[in-house]
Design an enzyme around this catalytic site. Sequence first.
Site, mmCIF file in Angstrom:
data_model
loop_
_atom_site.group_PDB
_atom_site.id
_atom_site.type_symbol
_atom_site.label_atom_id
_atom_site.label_comp_id
_atom_site.label_asym_id
_atom_site.label_seq_id
_atom_site.Cartn_x
_atom_site.Cartn_y
_atom_site.Cartn_z
ATOM 1 N N ASP A 1 -17.303 -37.763 -61.258
ATOM 2 C CA ASP A 1 -17.637 -39.190 -61.193
ATOM 3 C C ASP A 1 -16.446 -40.000 -61.697
ATOM 4 O OD1 ASP A 1 -18.729 -41.728 -61.547
ATOM 5 O OD2 ASP A 1 -19.890 -41.156 -63.317
ATOM 6 N N ASN B 1 -16.196 -43.456 -61.558
ATOM 7 C CA ASN B 1 -16.454 -44.859 -61.943
ATOM 8 C C ASN B 1 -17.616 -45.017 -62.925
ATOM 9 O OD1 ASN B 1 -18.528 -44.223 -60.261
ATOM 10 N ND2 ASN B 1 -18.351 -46.015 -58.935
ATOM 11 N N ASP C 1 -20.682 -44.223 -63.074
ATOM 12 C CA ASP C 1 -22.067 -44.593 -62.734
ATOM 13 C C ASP C 1 -23.002 -43.380 -62.767
ATOM 14 O OD1 ASP C 1 -21.298 -43.218 -60.479
ATOM 15 O OD2 ASP C 1 -21.825 -44.793 -59.053
ATOM 16 N N ASP D 1 -18.214 -38.941 -56.802
ATOM 17 C CA ASP D 1 -17.713 -39.779 -55.708
ATOM 18 C C ASP D 1 -16.411 -39.211 -55.150
ATOM 19 O OD1 ASP D 1 -15.779 -40.666 -57.668
ATOM 20 O OD2 ASP D 1 -17.348 -41.966 -58.461
ATOM 21 N N ASP E 1 -25.627 -29.730 -39.931
ATOM 22 C CA ASP E 1 -26.911 -29.651 -40.615
ATOM 23 C C ASP E 1 -28.039 -29.381 -39.606
ATOM 24 O OD1 ASP E 1 -28.348 -30.227 -43.202
ATOM 25 O OD2 ASP E 1 -29.301 -31.756 -41.969
ATOM 26 N N GLU F 1 -25.435 -24.630 -39.779
ATOM 27 C CA GLU F 1 -26.555 -24.218 -40.632
ATOM 28 C C GLU F 1 -27.707 -23.985 -39.662
ATOM 29 O OE1 GLU F 1 -29.903 -25.669 -43.767
ATOM 30 O OE2 GLU F 1 -29.159 -26.942 -42.203
HETATM 31 C C1 GLC Z 1 -30.314 -29.048 -44.563
HETATM 32 C C2 GLC Z 1 -29.647 -29.439 -45.855
HETATM 33 C C3 GLC Z 1 -30.698 -29.893 -46.821
HETATM 34 C C4 GLC Z 1 -31.421 -31.076 -46.236
HETATM 35 C C5 GLC Z 1 -31.970 -30.757 -44.854
HETATM 36 C C6 GLC Z 1 -32.400 -31.985 -44.121
HETATM 37 O O1 GLC Z 1 -31.117 -27.940 -44.695
HETATM 38 O O2 GLC Z 1 -28.888 -28.370 -46.350
HETATM 39 O O3 GLC Z 1 -30.171 -30.205 -48.082
HETATM 40 O O4 GLC Z 1 -32.482 -31.444 -47.081
HETATM 41 O O5 GLC Z 1 -31.017 -30.133 -44.045
HETATM 42 O O6 GLC Z 1 -31.298 -32.717 -43.683
#
Ligand code: GLC
Length: 544
Positions: free
Chosen positions: A32, A34, A36, A40, A213, A278
């Site tokens: 981090d 900044n 908060d 980042d 994703d 993924e």
């Molecule tokens: C993937 C990501 C996960 C997210 C999901 C929905 O599995 O790794 O973190 O919640 O997709 O986007």
Amino acid sequence: MTSAPHPTPLTADDDWWRSAVVYQVYVRSFADSNSDGVGDLEGIRQRLPYLRDLGVDALWLTPFYTSPQIDAGYDVADYRDVDPLFGTLGDFDAMITDAHALGLRIIVDLVPNHTSSAHPWFTAALAAGPGSPERERYLFAEGKGEQGELPPNDWESIFGGPAWTRVPDGQWYLHLFDPAQPDLNWRHPEVRAEFEDVLRFWLDRGVDGFRIDVAHGMIKAEGLPDVGFNSMTTGQRQSELLGKGRLPYFDQDEVHDIYRAWRPILDSYPGGRMAVAEAWAETPQRLARYIGPDELHQAFSFDFLDATWSADSFRKVIDTALAESTIVGAPTTWVLSNHDRQRHVTRYGDGEVGLRRARAAALLMLSLPGCAYVYQGEELGLPEVLDLPDELRQDPAFLRTGESRDGCRVPIPWSGELAPYGFGPEGSELSWLPAPATWRALSVAAQAGVTGSTLELYRAALRIRRQHPALAGTEPITWLETEPGVLAFRRTAGGAELTCVVNISGAEVTVAGHGRPVVASADLTERGDGHVLPVDAAAWFERR
Ligand code: GLC
């Protein structure tokens, strides 16, 4: 703020990803800058020398795009901008420029299955009403029942509960995750064109690759057929079929058309731009279909992560993964932890036992051929934080299922005596999740330069992996005869030989005849011509 895109200044090694070590930066929990309490992009930039010294090749950054942060950024409202929480596009440019100058490649996360409900397309769809072209970009449908009061089908959200939410005009929309993550209609040409443009946007900014994703989810079976059961009806969750069975909303054949359109875009840029999926599929063979010269470069293999702490379990998973990679002509990926799963120190038994095993697993993973993904903090031996107070947990799945992924997302301890251990600038006391008191001893500063620390183990292993001819490439492994419960394999190249031995037998073993030890996860003692490898330990031996 925007600034001019810049080319990749790294050497044009198109195959870099085949044997790379990729470090997963969970952006909100890394560093981090900044004060908060949230990590980042500038925080990452400042810590790049740490990652260079660690010895990784590339970073995968979890989503930092404009987002209401309902699912920690996996709910994207603007795919071409940085959320103010994480900085600006200018910060991104500065970070990638510095990363490349240090020889580190950058992979960004792309979230194509769903947008945020705050995305302009979705707000327009809600405003425009049933039957409008705006609704066509998402999956709206009429409900069942006399008044349409029941969801269109029995699909269940991965985060629990129905995958459908009704809007005030009576229609329902599909969300395989949180209601704040409406699924896109990938049969719509505008959706396809939009994401091809988003790919180009980040490629133009110099990114070296994408982590896709939910890469298996974009196409849903025509007619949206019922699954036949769900946790509301039979008690069995549909998500239990992930990686084991067929679901009408995952791994549909048509999804491959999308990747066949993306690959030429990636290939049109110099320097080996890659994509890793993924993806979950019913069988390893179906998973392998995502990989190849006309689709994606890699798919995460979660079998290694799911292997139990036994020699048989690891051996089976490794053999299967290597056999498949031979078939598809692409090296496999090895993953022990990520931001969705319990950290492996804890999975392997937690405490001292879990840490010993996790250290041994690291040497196992880093000596296998292919690409290894290291999740931030595993190089420090961080365990899962199991006792986070419920009111601090932020995972949207927690509210719906009681299961939370927050315990593997606690900010990294960098230095100092008090939490959050240097996560922010000097004097900053905020961190979006609290680090436990035990992490003082696990901080980077507490481990750097300390012989035997987990950080130094990773540094040593990564250095050897880079330099040793037998590990540098993708040469196959040869299994060696051992006593039960011991894994031993050898890799040979350029007149050099490296042998990895992992002792999961429950008793110490004497290892001899493989040359001199170059790194070990626990202290070795000499005995006769060999070395005693303690329980739950691994070591690399070399001969030239
Ligand atoms: C993937 C990501 C996960 C997210 C999901 C929905 O599995 O790794 O973190 O919640 O997709 O986007």
